[in-house]
Write an enzyme that holds these catalytic residues in place. Structure first.
Site, mmCIF file in Angstrom:
data_model
loop_
_atom_site.group_PDB
_atom_site.id
_atom_site.type_symbol
_atom_site.label_atom_id
_atom_site.label_comp_id
_atom_site.label_asym_id
_atom_site.label_seq_id
_atom_site.Cartn_x
_atom_site.Cartn_y
_atom_site.Cartn_z
ATOM 1 N N VAL A 63 0.869 -1.174 0.000
ATOM 2 C CA VAL A 63 0.000 0.000 0.000
ATOM 3 C C VAL A 63 0.911 1.230 0.000
ATOM 4 C CG1 VAL A 63 -1.871 1.159 1.195
ATOM 5 C CG2 VAL A 63 -1.631 -1.326 1.419
ATOM 6 N N VAL A 108 4.276 -1.326 3.411
ATOM 7 C CA VAL A 108 4.123 0.066 2.989
ATOM 8 C C VAL A 108 5.074 0.377 1.844
ATOM 9 C CG1 VAL A 108 4.236 2.450 3.733
ATOM 10 C CG2 VAL A 108 3.385 0.703 5.303
ATOM 11 N N LYS A 109 4.506 0.963 0.790
ATOM 12 C CA LYS A 109 5.328 1.324 -0.366
ATOM 13 C C LYS A 109 5.806 2.761 -0.228
ATOM 14 C CE LYS A 109 4.586 -0.455 -4.966
ATOM 15 N NZ LYS A 109 3.617 -0.583 -6.063
ATOM 16 N N VAL A 110 7.108 2.931 -0.341
ATOM 17 C CA VAL A 110 7.737 4.251 -0.158
ATOM 18 C C VAL A 110 8.635 4.519 -1.367
ATOM 19 C CG1 VAL A 110 9.426 5.499 1.269
ATOM 20 C CG2 VAL A 110 7.680 4.092 2.373
#
Ligand code: G3P
Length: 215
Positions: free
Chosen positions: A56, A82-84
């Site tokens: 996400v 978590v996509k960063v």
């Protein structure tokens, strides 16, 4: 090699799950926007049916904003990753989040040095975008090999997640190179299965069966 589906479409996710080959899901804001649903509703619907990792993506571009978004996503389910993006503030966020036990998928990777920095900061996954590199006449899969070599040299735990996949050749090359994960659009998952000799062979078997069945 793990196979993730690169979509936010719940129907595609359910169909791929029923095929028994799906290990996880990757989303991004563009994929969510295609569903016509709000971001939170869309992601939570996916989390209800998928037990593997679901990526996400944050939209903040500063450390504090990324970390705040990431913490709220991570509270939705244990399998949230978590996509960063791989920018300077993103690196700081990877360090903070990984120290809290929140897994990070580092996105928009287009160089081996970006991948090296992401691994050093504590990323769980690195996502080289192979299709978008091919689009600008750079060999996307060459980047994947470089990252695999670098991570092997220094025994990083970061998993290489091949993203922006456009066709089955990307997938077979990723598997031959030993990539950890390939995230694949539904259309390409379907293409992986296709072979004309399978279709012709099945047609012939069924035609011959008609000749020998009783009655
Ligand atoms: O999810 C990130 C990546 O897979 C995007 O692919 O096709 O938009 O380049 P694409």
């Amino acid at each position: 090699m793990k196979i993730f589906i690169d979509t936010a479409d719940i129907k595609e996710i359910k169909e791929a799950l029923s095929m028994g080959v799906l290990d996880g899901v990757t989303t991004n804001p563009s994929l969510v926007s295609k569903t016509g649903k709000t971001f939170e509703a869309c992601v939570k619907e996916i989390l209800e049916v998928v037990s593997g990792p679901v990526s996400v993506e944050v939209v903040a571009t500063d450390h504090d904003g990324m970390v705040a978004e990431a913490r709220s996503f991570a509270a939705w389910a244990d399998n949230v990753v978590v996509k960063v993006p791989i920018i300077r503030e993103g690196l700081k966020a990877i360090k903070t989040l990984s120290s809290e036990g929140i897994r990070v998928n580092v996105t928009l990777c287009f160089s081996p040095l970006q991948a090296l920095l992401a691994a050093k900061a504590g990323a769980s996954y690195i996502s080289p975008f192979v299709g978008r590199l091919d689009d600008v006449s750079h060999d996307g899969m060459e980047l994947v090999q470089q990252i695999i070599d670098i991570y092997g040299n220094y025994a990083f735990d970061t998993e290489v997640l091949v993203a922006s996949v456009r066709h089955p050749l990307h997938v077979v090359t990723a598997a031959l190179m030993g990539a950890d994960v390939c995230t694949v659009p539904f259309k390409v998952i379907d293409q992986l299965l296709k072979h004309p000799l399978t279709d012709n062979g099945l047609k012939a078997f069924l035609a011959d069966w008609e000749k020998v069945k009783k009655g």
